[in-house]
Design an enzyme around this catalytic site. Sequence first.
Site, short mmCIF file in Angstrom:
data_model
loop_
_atom_site.label_atom_id
_atom_site.label_comp_id
_atom_site.label_asym_id
_atom_site.label_seq_id
_atom_site.Cartn_x
_atom_site.Cartn_y
_atom_site.Cartn_z
CB SER A 64 -0.94 0.01 1.20
OG SER A 64 -2.00 -0.86 0.97
CE LYS A 67 -4.01 0.85 -1.03
NZ LYS A 67 -4.51 0.33 0.25
CE1 TYR A 189 -4.65 -1.09 -4.60
CE2 TYR A 189 -5.17 -3.44 -4.58
CZ TYR A 189 -4.89 -2.27 -3.91
OH TYR A 189 -4.86 -2.27 -2.53
CE1 TYR A 240 -4.47 1.51 4.41
CE2 TYR A 240 -3.19 0.26 6.00
CZ TYR A 240 -3.38 0.72 4.73
OH TYR A 240 -2.47 0.40 3.78
CB VAL A 258 0.07 -5.95 4.14
CG1 VAL A 258 -1.17 -5.38 4.80
CG2 VAL A 258 -0.13 -6.15 2.65
#
Length: 304
Positions: A64, A67, A189, A240, A258
């Site tokens: 992530s 992103k 993605y 998050y 992760v």
Amino acid sequence: MIDLQSIINKIYNDLTSQKNKGIVASYIPELSKQDSNSFGIHLRHINGDTFSVGDWQTSFSIQSISKVLTLSKAISLVDNNIWKRLDVEPSGNPFNHLSLLEQENGIPRNPLINSGAIVVADILLSHLKNPKADFLNYVRVLADDDSITYDEKVAASEKKTGFKNYAIANLLKSFGNLKNNVEDVLDFYFHQCALKMSCEQLVKTFYMLTNKGKCINNIQHITASQAKRINAIMLTCGFYDEAGEFAFEVGLPGKSGVGGGIVALLPNQFVISIWSPGLNTKGNSLLGMQALEQFTTKTNLSIF
Ligand code: GLN
């Protein structure tokens, strides 16, 4: 003058002897092969000084963290139009949460949760000629390093088990917030998440966010104002449902993945990256969070 090398050495030594190193992600089967004893720290100051310890040159799956890079590329292409399809509020939910997306009519809370990143991937697919190759090239230019690649095994592994991401993409499609095919967007993605980079390469790539939009080679990729906004989103949404905790404990804009990586930065001062694959229950690197808390507490280098 603070002795940054001694500080990171001390943090590294204290944390390597800690028993609880978290749990390596296994929902993407390929990631479960990582060794929970891997641990590296790398820091680059804006004056050019670097400080490193442990496995800082070993590449890992950035997941992530990517992103932020797709977001900066999309902002450089469409600027404020991106916010017609995305919001900038923390979600307070796990990265792959679904129900909020339905309640809010297919507008993701922010670009750093999966739904938001999938919309950003869709925007890149609409604007780039060869999306995977062009995005990889963008990252290579930012890092000034042509050796960076996608880990095809990790991308294929997530494609097999990424059921929640398929659900998210289909929900977005049903609300008209995905212009391209679900398969094509997710293929992109899964590849962006499968970028393989070391702490050193990540620090170089994120350098433009500490340097008002100018990368390590002094090329202006985004405006200073766009860099400011991306940093604000990292601070409020980068972790998050642990974003508040990260701001409270560490006090820097940052982003986790992760694969166990974290990148954090202090605007106009430094970028730091930590890799330790064992995760806490929120999916953030356990030692990474602790190391950064110790770092900003010992040095007093934080935005607050
Ligand atoms: N590729 C991962 C996923 O979509 C990224 C999650 C993460 O790093 N938090 O589940």
